[in-house]
Motif scaffolding. Sequence first.
Motif, PDB file in Angstrom:
ATOM      1  N   ALA A   1     -22.274 -23.531   4.976  1.00 25.84           N
ATOM      2  CA  ALA A   1     -23.000 -24.717   5.443  1.00 25.84           C
ATOM      3  C   ALA A   1     -24.501 -24.491   5.633  1.00 25.84           C
ATOM      4  O   ALA A   1     -25.300 -25.380   5.336  1.00 25.84           O
ATOM      5  CB  ALA A   1     -22.380 -25.232   6.738  1.00 25.84           C
ATOM      6  N   THR A   2     -24.915 -23.331   6.086  1.00 25.50           N
ATOM      7  CA  THR A   2     -26.340 -23.096   6.342  1.00 25.50           C
ATOM      8  C   THR A   2     -27.100 -22.597   5.112  1.00 25.50           C
ATOM      9  O   THR A   2     -28.321 -22.438   5.165  1.00 25.50           O
ATOM     10  CB  THR A   2     -26.526 -22.087   7.490  1.00 25.50           C
ATOM     11  OG1 THR A   2     -25.863 -20.873   7.143  1.00 25.50           O
ATOM     12  CG2 THR A   2     -25.966 -22.639   8.795  1.00 25.50           C
ATOM     13  N   ASP A   3     -26.394 -22.365   3.996  1.00 28.80           N
ATOM     14  CA  ASP A   3     -27.028 -21.858   2.778  1.00 28.80           C
ATOM     15  C   ASP A   3     -27.629 -22.986   1.954  1.00 28.80           C
ATOM     16  O   ASP A   3     -27.247 -24.152   2.085  1.00 28.80           O
ATOM     17  CB  ASP A   3     -26.001 -21.107   1.917  1.00 28.80           C
ATOM     18  CG  ASP A   3     -25.498 -19.833   2.566  1.00 28.80           C
ATOM     19  OD1 ASP A   3     -26.271 -19.187   3.298  1.00 28.80           O
ATOM     20  OD2 ASP A   3     -24.318 -19.490   2.332  1.00 28.80           O
ATOM     21  N   GLU A   4     -28.566 -22.633   1.088  1.00 25.13           N
ATOM     22  CA  GLU A   4     -29.182 -23.569   0.150  1.00 25.13           C
ATOM     23  C   GLU A   4     -28.574 -23.356  -1.229  1.00 25.13           C
ATOM     24  O   GLU A   4     -28.455 -22.219  -1.698  1.00 25.13           O
ATOM     25  CB  GLU A   4     -30.694 -23.328   0.057  1.00 25.13           C
ATOM     26  CG  GLU A   4     -31.456 -23.649   1.316  1.00 25.13           C
ATOM     27  CD  GLU A   4     -31.644 -25.141   1.541  1.00 25.13           C
ATOM     28  OE1 GLU A   4     -31.797 -25.877   0.548  1.00 25.13           O
ATOM     29  OE2 GLU A   4     -31.615 -25.558   2.709  1.00 25.13           O
ATOM     30  N   LEU A   5     -28.195 -24.444  -1.880  1.00 27.29           N
ATOM     31  CA  LEU A   5     -27.663 -24.398  -3.234  1.00 27.29           C
ATOM     32  C   LEU A   5     -28.780 -24.718  -4.209  1.00 27.29           C
ATOM     33  O   LEU A   5     -29.478 -25.732  -4.058  1.00 27.29           O
ATOM     34  CB  LEU A   5     -26.521 -25.413  -3.391  1.00 27.29           C
ATOM     35  CG  LEU A   5     -25.944 -25.592  -4.791  1.00 27.29           C
ATOM     36  CD1 LEU A   5     -25.324 -24.293  -5.304  1.00 27.29           C
ATOM     37  CD2 LEU A   5     -24.906 -26.703  -4.799  1.00 27.29           C
ATOM     38  N   THR A   6     -28.950 -23.850  -5.188  1.00 29.80           N
ATOM     39  CA  THR A   6     -29.873 -24.087  -6.295  1.00 29.80           C
ATOM     40  C   THR A   6     -29.097 -23.841  -7.584  1.00 29.80           C
ATOM     41  O   THR A   6     -27.985 -23.313  -7.552  1.00 29.80           O
ATOM     42  CB  THR A   6     -31.093 -23.149  -6.243  1.00 29.80           C
ATOM     43  OG1 THR A   6     -30.641 -21.791  -6.337  1.00 29.80           O
ATOM     44  CG2 THR A   6     -31.893 -23.341  -4.959  1.00 29.80           C
ATOM     45  N   SER A   7     -29.668 -24.218  -8.702  1.00 25.95           N
ATOM     46  CA  SER A   7     -28.990 -24.039  -9.979  1.00 25.95           C
ATOM     47  C   SER A   7     -30.001 -23.811 -11.084  1.00 25.95           C
ATOM     48  O   SER A   7     -30.982 -24.550 -11.179  1.00 25.95           O
ATOM     49  CB  SER A   7     -28.158 -25.285 -10.307  1.00 25.95           C
ATOM     50  OG  SER A   7     -27.700 -25.220 -11.641  1.00 25.95           O
ATOM     51  N   PRO A   8     -29.741 -22.837 -11.964  1.00 24.96           N
ATOM     52  CA  PRO A   8     -30.627 -22.658 -13.111  1.00 24.96           C
ATOM     53  C   PRO A   8     -30.592 -23.846 -14.074  1.00 24.96           C
ATOM     54  O   PRO A   8     -31.531 -24.045 -14.840  1.00 24.96           O
ATOM     55  CB  PRO A   8     -30.105 -21.384 -13.784  1.00 24.96           C
ATOM     56  CG  PRO A   8     -28.726 -21.179 -13.264  1.00 24.96           C
ATOM     57  CD  PRO A   8     -28.655 -21.842 -11.930  1.00 24.96           C
ATOM     58  N   LEU A   9     -29.542 -24.658 -14.007  1.00 31.08           N
ATOM     59  CA  LEU A   9     -29.445 -25.852 -14.853  1.00 31.08           C
ATOM     60  C   LEU A   9     -30.350 -26.981 -14.382  1.00 31.08           C
ATOM     61  O   LEU A   9     -30.726 -27.848 -15.170  1.00 31.08           O
ATOM     62  CB  LEU A   9     -28.017 -26.408 -14.823  1.00 31.08           C
ATOM     63  CG  LEU A   9     -26.921 -25.657 -15.522  1.00 31.08           C
ATOM     64  CD1 LEU A   9     -25.585 -26.319 -15.244  1.00 31.08           C
ATOM     65  CD2 LEU A   9     -27.189 -25.607 -17.008  1.00 31.08           C
ATOM     66  N   LEU A  10     -30.634 -26.982 -13.082  1.00 31.07           N
ATOM     67  CA  LEU A  10     -31.313 -28.107 -12.448  1.00 31.07           C
ATOM     68  C   LEU A  10     -32.631 -27.627 -11.839  1.00 31.07           C
ATOM     69  O   LEU A  10     -32.676 -27.240 -10.679  1.00 31.07           O
ATOM     70  CB  LEU A  10     -30.417 -28.708 -11.353  1.00 31.07           C
ATOM     71  CG  LEU A  10     -28.958 -28.993 -11.740  1.00 31.07           C
ATOM     72  CD1 LEU A  10     -28.151 -29.376 -10.519  1.00 31.07           C
ATOM     73  CD2 LEU A  10     -28.873 -30.052 -12.825  1.00 31.07           C
ATOM     74  N   PRO A  11     -33.713 -27.654 -12.606  1.00 26.08           N
ATOM     75  CA  PRO A  11     -34.987 -27.143 -12.112  1.00 26.08           C
ATOM     76  C   PRO A  11     -35.408 -27.800 -10.793  1.00 26.08           C
ATOM     77  O   PRO A  11     -35.398 -29.024 -10.670  1.00 26.08           O
ATOM     78  CB  PRO A  11     -35.978 -27.489 -13.227  1.00 26.08           C
ATOM     79  CG  PRO A  11     -35.135 -27.691 -14.441  1.00 26.08           C
ATOM     80  CD  PRO A  11     -33.812 -28.194 -13.956  1.00 26.08           C
ATOM     81  N   ASN A  12     -35.717 -26.974  -9.819  1.00 27.03           N
ATOM     82  CA  ASN A  12     -36.188 -27.398  -8.494  1.00 27.03           C
ATOM     83  C   ASN A  12     -35.148 -28.171  -7.678  1.00 27.03           C
ATOM     84  O   ASN A  12     -35.494 -28.790  -6.677  1.00 27.03           O
ATOM     85  CB  ASN A  12     -37.489 -28.211  -8.595  1.00 27.03           C
ATOM     86  CG  ASN A  12     -38.586 -27.399  -9.235  1.00 27.03           C
ATOM     87  OD1 ASN A  12     -38.785 -26.238  -8.893  1.00 27.03           O
ATOM     88  ND2 ASN A  12     -39.282 -27.990 -10.189  1.00 27.03           N
ATOM     89  N   PHE A  13     -33.881 -28.143  -8.094  1.00 29.80           N
ATOM     90  CA  PHE A  13     -32.826 -28.741  -7.274  1.00 29.80           C
ATOM     91  C   PHE A  13     -32.523 -27.787  -6.124  1.00 29.80           C
ATOM     92  O   PHE A  13     -32.273 -26.614  -6.330  1.00 29.80           O
ATOM     93  CB  PHE A  13     -31.552 -28.967  -8.092  1.00 29.80           C
ATOM     94  CG  PHE A  13     -30.379 -29.460  -7.266  1.00 29.80           C
ATOM     95  CD1 PHE A  13     -30.224 -30.805  -7.008  1.00 29.80           C
ATOM     96  CD2 PHE A  13     -29.445 -28.568  -6.754  1.00 29.80           C
ATOM     97  CE1 PHE A  13     -29.148 -31.270  -6.258  1.00 29.80           C
ATOM     98  CE2 PHE A  13     -28.371 -29.016  -6.006  1.00 29.80           C
ATOM     99  CZ  PHE A  13     -28.225 -30.370  -5.757  1.00 29.80           C
TER     100      PHE A  13
END
Length: 188
Positions: free
Chosen positions: A167-179
Amino acid sequence: MSQSIDERVRWTTRDLELLPDNGNRYEIIDGELFVTRAPHWGHQKASGNAYAELRAWSLSTGLGEAVPTPGLIFTDADNVIPDVVWVSKERLSILLDDAGHLTGAPELIVEVLSPGTNNEQRDRETKLKLYTSRGVQEYWILDWRLQQVEVYQREKGVLRLVTTLFATDELTSPLLPNFTCCVARFFI
């Protein structure tokens, strides 16, 4: 007398037209029919929140589209309804058929776990294998009960678990720039 694998009933997309429209979700994976009831409230909230986050990012960037519960027809024997997909603008025009179904792999698929060993096994094993074989680039499995996200990414042709976020982590993705999305937002 037991049936061999070759003798079992193999369901196809055409067979789905004969099933009742009763609120159940019907999916076919490798010719096997899977029937699930309407999902739990917590499942639907998590699914809706994932869609909302991906849609907001997509609208701000114009790079693709997020869609909740689309029909995804890989073959006549592999017909599933993921909770959320994200498809780039480039791939979308190639993947949509005349009936408005995806006929190939979107870049990202999100499944929200439903309670029960069979449901979890389907998302973690059966669908993981299907999505790997069909070329999905990234696969998120959301667990609304534990408030966590398992992130699978394609490495050497296979979707592999790269991280489990809480819950306290941030999700990012190499597919979605700046997501960027705080995992807790999927479960509010």
